[in-house]
Design a protein around this motif. Structure first.
Motif, PDB file in Angstrom:
ATOM      1  N   GLU A 257       5.697   9.344   4.420  1.00 19.13           N
ATOM      2  CA  GLU A 257       6.835   8.606   4.972  1.00 19.13           C
ATOM      3  C   GLU A 257       6.817   8.641   6.498  1.00 19.13           C
ATOM      4  O   GLU A 257       7.129   7.636   7.162  1.00 19.13           O
ATOM      5  N   PHE A 258       6.433   9.776   7.080  1.00 20.35           N
ATOM      6  CA  PHE A 258       6.326   9.848   8.539  1.00 20.35           C
ATOM      7  C   PHE A 258       5.285   8.845   9.047  1.00 20.35           C
ATOM      8  O   PHE A 258       5.499   8.172  10.064  1.00 20.35           O
TER       9      PHE A 258
ATOM     10  N   PRO B  64       5.949   9.843  -2.624  1.00 20.65           N
ATOM     11  CA  PRO B  64       7.084  10.743  -2.369  1.00 20.65           C
ATOM     12  C   PRO B  64       6.776  12.228  -2.480  1.00 20.65           C
ATOM     13  O   PRO B  64       7.563  13.060  -2.032  1.00 20.65           O
ATOM     14  N   TYR B  65       5.625  12.580  -3.088  1.00 21.03           N
ATOM     15  CA  TYR B  65       5.305  13.998  -3.299  1.00 21.03           C
ATOM     16  C   TYR B  65       4.225  14.499  -2.345  1.00 21.03           C
ATOM     17  O   TYR B  65       3.675  15.578  -2.543  1.00 21.03           O
ATOM     18  N   ALA B  66       3.920  13.718  -1.305  1.00 16.46           N
ATOM     19  CA  ALA B  66       2.938  14.162  -0.313  1.00 16.46           C
ATOM     20  C   ALA B  66       3.480  15.395   0.416  1.00 16.46           C
ATOM     21  O   ALA B  66       4.684  15.517   0.641  1.00 16.46           O
TER      22      ALA B  66
ATOM     23  N   PHE C 255       0.827  -1.206   0.000  1.00 15.98           N
ATOM     24  CA  PHE C 255       0.000   0.000   0.000  1.00 15.98           C
ATOM     25  C   PHE C 255       0.862   1.258   0.000  1.00 15.98           C
ATOM     26  O   PHE C 255       2.031   1.239   0.399  1.00 15.98           O
ATOM     27  N   ARG C 256       0.248   2.375  -0.404  1.00 14.62           N
ATOM     28  CA  ARG C 256       0.742   3.692  -0.038  1.00 14.62           C
ATOM     29  C   ARG C 256       0.481   3.864   1.460  1.00 14.62           C
ATOM     30  O   ARG C 256      -0.151   3.005   2.093  1.00 14.62           O
ATOM     31  N   SER C 257       0.924   4.998   2.021  1.00 14.90           N
ATOM     32  CA  SER C 257       0.748   5.173   3.465  1.00 14.90           C
ATOM     33  C   SER C 257      -0.039   6.430   3.802  1.00 14.90           C
ATOM     34  O   SER C 257       0.334   7.210   4.680  1.00 14.90           O
ATOM     35  N   GLY C 258      -1.152   6.619   3.082  1.00 13.61           N
ATOM     36  CA  GLY C 258      -2.096   7.652   3.477  1.00 13.61           C
ATOM     37  C   GLY C 258      -2.701   7.301   4.826  1.00 13.61           C
ATOM     38  O   GLY C 258      -2.874   6.119   5.163  1.00 13.61           O
TER      39      GLY C 258
END
Length: 367
Positions: free
Chosen positions: A299-300, A291-293, A268-271
């Motif tokens: 990432e946090f 990477p563009y959040a 998954f992404r990490s939303g």
């Protein structure tokens, strides 16, 4: 009793607000609930579908460098504050709740200036700028991650509740979900999703991994590529010889709660909300942060979950088919490690977050 909620721009701010609103309705069926948003955000299309009235203000986000756009945004902020002032004077709400995004800034700030009880909900481990500013004026901040607390220096009381999730996430058992999806209960199920629109980097890596996992008797993959990526993905798979029926590719999963119930492992992404749903179901994950959040908040989020033993993290720039396959195969071979990750994920889950937020927010009215 009148309650105004505001959160917009993206679904990550809008859906938590809707979930909280639904819980307020359950606790106070007579509550008059409305939303404030902009004409440009997704809330314009999403909120009316859920039956709540939506009022608009004029406001825009600020760029991080000084430019003509910054001046335009400043002018819109002034207009937004006036719009918010009008709404507060006309509606006279008893409670205002913000769930992030620049749209909630004017309405929460103006309500706080008028002495109206206000609170905000922060979904991410790295808070957004608007919520950090608002924490100096509201009475309470509900945290999706404990790790976010150190970034708030206002007078507000901090409360770690986890993120609000849809009630339907908890409605399905693994057995029911596998049956509904036509999956094999004897195989481990890997759920792959890059979000509602998909993620090209995840798709590219999974194509290699799925070719390697094709035909395996111990694993099955359920992969949502995103509508815009589906045809190209299937064409590339066909060019490479195709895959067996243990690899199921869909453009979109219309019933994600069922898919989550069937999953033994997720890529998954990490939303924030997607992660909250994984944790509520106790699904361990291999996370590839977008990477563009803004402020690299995904990432946090991923690091916070990984630090508790519930996930592995592969950065988008380092993602390859070989790496994701290696991570998947390692967990398939080490059931004890997968079991520990499942327990860690379940331990992080906060399935009652929306109910807790709604009840504590309503309690502010009486203070």
């Amino acid at each position: 009793m009148k309650v105004i909620l505001s959160g917009g721009g993206t679904g990550g701010h809008i859906y938590p607000a809707l979930t909280i609103a639904d819980q307020i309705k359950k606790l106070c069926p007579d509550a008059d609930i409305s939303f404030v948003g902009t004409q440009q955000g997704l809330e314009k299309d999403i909120i009316p579908r859920y039956g709540y009235p939506l009022k608009f203000i004029e406001v825009a986000g600020f760029r991080r460098s000084l430019s003509l756009d910054t001046l335009r945004s400043a002018a819109k902020l002034v207009a937004g504050l006036y719009d918010a002032y009008r709404i507060i004077k006309n509606e006279r709400p008893d409670l205002v709740i913000g769930t992030g995004g620049y749209v909630c800034g004017p309405i929460v700030f103006m309500a706080a200036l008028h002495g109206i009880p206000c609170c905000i909900q922060e979904q991410n481990a790295m808070p957004g700028v608007t919520n950090k500013i608002l924490s100096r004026y509201v009475r309470k901040v509900f945290l999706g991650y404990k790790e976010a607390g150190k970034y708030f220096h206002g007078k507000a009381e901090l409360e770690y509740t986890g993120n609000p999730i849809r009630t339907e996430i908890l409605e399905h058992t693994r057995e029911e979900a596998l049956k509904e999806l036509g999956l094999d209960a004897a195989k481990k199920t890997i759920l792959v999703s890059g979000g509602s629109r998909g993620a090209r980097s995840i798709n590219k890596a999974m194509l290699e991994a799925e070719l390697a996992l094709s035909g395996r008797g111990d694993v099955q993959v359920l992969h949502a590529t995103g509508d815009v990526n589906y045809e190209a993905y299937m064409a590339e798979l066909a060019k490479r010889g195709g895959v067996d029926d243990n690899i199921i590719i869909k453009p979109y999963l219309h019933n994600m709660p069922v898919a989550l119930a069937a999953a033994d492992l997720a890529v998954f992404r990490s939303g924030a909300i997607g992660l909250a749903e994984l944790m509520a179901k106790g699904v361990p994950s291999i996370l590839v942060p977008y990477p563009y959040a803004t402020a690299n908040h995904q990432e946090f989020n991923a690091r916070a979950v990984a630090a508790k033993g519930a996930a592995k993290v592969i950065l988008d720039k380092e993602l390859t088919g070989e790496k994701v396959l290696e991570a998947v195969e390692h967990l398939l071979l080490h059931q004890d490690e997968l079991t520990k990750m499942q327990a860690a994920a379940k331990g992080l889950g906060k399935p009652q977050a929306a109910e807790v937020i709604a009840s504590q927010a309503l309690a502010l009215i009486k203070k």
